[in-house]
Design a protein around this motif. Structure first.
Motif, PDB file in Angstrom:
ATOM      1  N   GLY A 381       0.832  -1.198   0.000  1.00 29.99           N
ATOM      2  CA  GLY A 381       0.000   0.000   0.000  1.00 29.99           C
ATOM      3  C   GLY A 381       0.865   1.246   0.000  1.00 29.99           C
ATOM      4  O   GLY A 381       2.086   1.179   0.179  1.00 29.99           O
ATOM      5  N   PRO A 382       0.253   2.398  -0.200  1.00 29.68           N
ATOM      6  CA  PRO A 382       1.023   3.645  -0.238  1.00 29.68           C
ATOM      7  C   PRO A 382       1.616   3.980   1.129  1.00 29.68           C
ATOM      8  O   PRO A 382       1.174   3.470   2.160  1.00 29.68           O
ATOM      9  CB  PRO A 382      -0.018   4.686  -0.661  1.00 29.68           C
ATOM     10  N   SER A 383       2.620   4.854   1.133  1.00 29.78           N
ATOM     11  CA  SER A 383       3.235   5.287   2.394  1.00 29.78           C
ATOM     12  C   SER A 383       2.196   5.981   3.265  1.00 29.78           C
ATOM     13  O   SER A 383       1.378   6.755   2.777  1.00 29.78           O
ATOM     14  CB  SER A 383       4.400   6.246   2.108  1.00 29.78           C
ATOM     15  N   SER A 561      -8.319  -2.600   1.563  1.00 29.24           N
ATOM     16  CA  SER A 561      -9.151  -2.369   0.375  1.00 29.24           C
ATOM     17  C   SER A 561      -9.245  -3.611  -0.506  1.00 29.24           C
ATOM     18  O   SER A 561     -10.248  -3.799  -1.210  1.00 29.24           O
ATOM     19  CB  SER A 561      -8.586  -1.195  -0.434  1.00 29.24           C
ATOM     20  N   GLU A 562      -8.217  -4.450  -0.473  1.00 25.08           N
ATOM     21  CA  GLU A 562      -8.237  -5.666  -1.280  1.00 25.08           C
ATOM     22  C   GLU A 562      -7.446  -6.748  -0.560  1.00 25.08           C
ATOM     23  O   GLU A 562      -6.487  -6.459   0.164  1.00 25.08           O
ATOM     24  CB  GLU A 562      -7.577  -5.442  -2.653  1.00 25.08           C
ATOM     25  N   GLY A 574      -7.808  -3.662  -9.582  1.00 24.41           N
ATOM     26  CA  GLY A 574      -8.056  -2.625  -8.581  1.00 24.41           C
ATOM     27  C   GLY A 574      -6.778  -1.917  -8.186  1.00 24.41           C
ATOM     28  O   GLY A 574      -5.863  -1.698  -9.002  1.00 24.41           O
ATOM     29  N   ALA A 575      -6.700  -1.568  -6.902  1.00 21.60           N
ATOM     30  CA  ALA A 575      -5.561  -0.805  -6.400  1.00 21.60           C
ATOM     31  C   ALA A 575      -4.251  -1.569  -6.553  1.00 21.60           C
ATOM     32  O   ALA A 575      -3.221  -0.988  -6.922  1.00 21.60           O
ATOM     33  CB  ALA A 575      -5.790  -0.448  -4.931  1.00 21.60           C
ATOM     34  N   TRP A 580       1.029  -2.587  -9.167  1.00 22.00           N
ATOM     35  CA  TRP A 580       1.897  -3.511  -9.911  1.00 22.00           C
ATOM     36  C   TRP A 580       2.323  -2.928 -11.249  1.00 22.00           C
ATOM     37  O   TRP A 580       3.498  -2.984 -11.618  1.00 22.00           O
ATOM     38  CB  TRP A 580       1.163  -4.842 -10.096  1.00 22.00           C
ATOM     39  N   ARG A 581       1.348  -2.347 -11.981  1.00 23.60           N
ATOM     40  CA  ARG A 581       1.695  -1.763 -13.273  1.00 23.60           C
ATOM     41  C   ARG A 581       2.658  -0.594 -13.091  1.00 23.60           C
ATOM     42  O   ARG A 581       3.613  -0.444 -13.854  1.00 23.60           O
ATOM     43  CB  ARG A 581       0.419  -1.290 -13.992  1.00 23.60           C
TER      44      ARG A 581
END
Length: 595
Positions: A381-383, A561-562, A574-575, A580-581
């Motif tokens: 996840g994001p920081s 979230s997932e 999703g997120a 990943w991309r």
């Protein structure tokens, strides 16, 4: 009018003065025999010191009366003998005082260090390093000075003063009355000082802690400060901390500047008054010249021990403040309440967990997870999303504000710390190399491990080769002042300790962040073989860790979230698929792209 010192922010508890006095009484009771010996020896030394003034007074009377030289010689011999006795007994008295001081300080230091290493990690991290470092350095040093030198000096001053006053009144009570002249001055000024000083010194010590924290943070984060252009802001913060220290020291200095002159006047006024009063008594044939001489010498002799006693009273205020901060560590509440229950299995469950660092601002909100034994879970996840916080809860470092984190049906906060570390272990990107041999550092995790097992643990984390190439192999001294390990080597050492600890659940919070991608990938593969059959929670920015996990948990804004396997989340688009991309689009080392 004296200004009241502004309150200082306290991060760790500070004991109140009642607790300090109770703790001091307990120490003295435990060392009663040593205390009696010290007081007795000082009393003998003080009585030997009384012989000379009395003998000089008798000499004055004998010479005035025209007595024989034989009497004068006997008195002179008595003075010499008294001086020798006083010197010898004083040596033994001071030696006994220093031995007692060292013994008491050693006991305090051991109690303090024993409590410090047992502090909850969550408490230490929230308090910051500044306050704790200040207590283990400045406060312990101040306390050491007072116990080693202050206590002996106080005994000397108190015993000598009391015996000298008694001797003066026994020699000539009427001549000795001027001793009382300085008492009101001394009483009023000292009471005022003692009323105001404790809060002033508490504030002073607290500002030292803040300043130490600011200096440490600035030094540790020097590269970040330079990279982000924060130098001016850090200088302002340093100036503010220095300004607070200056104000605190100015306040306590003002107290001393008003107290010391009054004390000095209270010391020397009785000497002058004794001489004037004695002269008047002699003129009225109410006292002899020898008696006045002896009492005047007693009064003058009292100034030395009284001055030492009063000057140490100021140091005692510093020492009492330091003792309050040192024993205040014991007031830190435990972060767990062991129930004695044994986990029925190795299943780790997180149920509706909420957690906040500040009231009203949850960083985790209703998080639930269920990990089967042997499962590998990646948290991404994001920081700032709450990944590391969740990892800390799953490692039992903190307890949730609401909800439960359990292993085998028992809450992690209900397990004793030693029992918890046998169940779950946390390894972060922060690590420490302790002063000692490499072998000593490894044995922290398993003291009884044979050397071959230590080497196997190093091999499991790709560290055996460089460890055996050190100048003395495992016997090489590392840490401060020893052989310097590189950051990747230090991190591998931390991971080797984890292998030796052998918990059934591992929480890795960016544990390979200081290794280059190729080495990190190699190390993660080696660890995969070591942790086979164990539950692994990996918090990482490198998404190859997520690619290899059984499940991936995406945390965003304190929520999950997932959750699912790598392939499932990519199909869900999703997120996680976006992360990943984004990660794959960045230039990657060849070894990483072909993994």
């Amino acid at each position: 009018m004296t200004a009241t010192p502004a309150p200082a922010t306290r991060t760790l508890p500070v004991a109140d003065m009642d607790s300090v006095r109770a703790h001091t009484r307990g120490l003295l009771r435990r060392h009663r025999r040593s205390l009696v010996t010290v007081v007795g020896l000082h009393a003998v030394a003080a009585m030997a010191a009384l012989v000379a003034p009395r003998a000089i007074g008798l000499l004055v009377d004998e010479i005035s009366g025209g007595r024989s030289l034989e009497v004068v010689n006997r008195l002179a011999f008595g003075i010499a003998a008294a001086v020798v006795v006083q010197t010898v007994v004083t040596w033994f008295a001071r030696r006994a005082s220093f031995v007692m001081g060292e013994t008491v300080f050693a006991e305090l230091r051991e109690q303090f260090m024993g409590r410090v290493v047992e502090l909850p990690l969550s408490t230490v991290e929230r308090a910051g390093t500044g306050d704790l470092v200040s207590r283990t350095t400045n406060d312990v040093e101040a306390l050491s000075h007072v116990i080693r030198f202050g206590i002996p000096s106080i005994f000397v001053g108190a015993v000598t003063t009391a015996i000298t006053v008694v001797a003066a009144f026994l020699t000539g009570w009427m001549v000795a009355l001027p001793i009382l002249v300085g008492v009101p001055i001394l009483w009023v000024s000292t009471r005022r000082y003692l009323r105001l000083a404790p809060d002033g010194y508490l504030r002073e010590r607290a500002t030292y802690a803040v300043l130490g924290g600011v200096v440490t943070e600035s030094a540790d984060g020097a590269r970040t400060v330079d990279a982000l252009g924060l130098g001016r802001r850090r200088r302002r913060r340093m100036d503010e901390a220095l300004g607070d220290c200056y104000d605190a020291e100015l306040y306590t200095l003002g107290l001393r500047m008003r107290w010391f002159p009054a004390v000095e006047f209270a010391f020397f006024a009785p000497v002058a008054v004794t001489l004037l009063w004695g002269g008047w008594l002699i003129s009225r044939d109410l006292a002899t010249a020898g008696t006045v001489t002896a009492v005047a010498l007693y009064v003058q002799q009292m100034a030395g021990p009284l001055d030492e006693l009063i000057s140490w009273l100021d140091e005692i205020q510093v020492g009492a403040t330091s003792l309050a901060r040192v024993i205040g560590i014991a007031d830190v509440p435990p972060d767990r309440s062991p129930s004695g229950e044994e986990p029925r299995d190795h299943r780790l469950e997180v149920e509706d967990v909420h957690y906040s660092y500040r009231a009203g601002r949850d960083v985790l909100r209703g998080v639930s997870l269920d990990l089967a034994p042997g499962e590998r879970l990646a948290i991404v996840g994001p920081s700032g999303a709450g990944k590391s916080t969740l990892g800390r809860l799953m490692a039992g470092i903190d307890g949730p504000r609401e909800g439960r984190v359990e292993v085998g049906g028992v809450r992690l906060v209900d397990l004793e710390l030693a029992q918890l570390r046998g169940q779950v272990a946390l390894v972060t990107q922060e690590h420490h190399v302790f002063v000692g041999t490499l072998e000593d550092n490894l044995r922290l995790a398993r003291p009884e491990a044979p050397r071959e097992q230590l080497l196997e643990a190093l091999e499991a984390v790709d560290a055996r080769t460089w460890a055996e190439e050190l100048p003395e192999g495992l016997d090489t001294v590392v840490g401060s002042g020893g052989h310097r390990l590189t950051e990747p080597q230090a991190q591998q050492l931390a991971l080797a300790r984890l292998v030796l600890a052998d918990p059934h659940t591992l929480v890795l919070d960016e544990a390979t962040s200081l290794l280059d991608p190729r080495a990190a990938r190699h190390l993660e593969r080696s660890l995969a073989a070591v942790v086979e059959g164990r539950t692994v929670v990996a918090i990482a920015h490198r998404l190859m860790t997520a690619h290899d996990a059984d499940r991936v948990c995406v945390v965003e804004d304190g929520l999950i979230s997932e959750i699912g396997s790598h392939d499932e989340l990519l199909r869900a688009d999703g997120a996680y698929a976006a992360l990943w991309r984004s990660w794959r689009d960045e230039p990657q080392p060849a070894a990483e792209l072909t993994s």
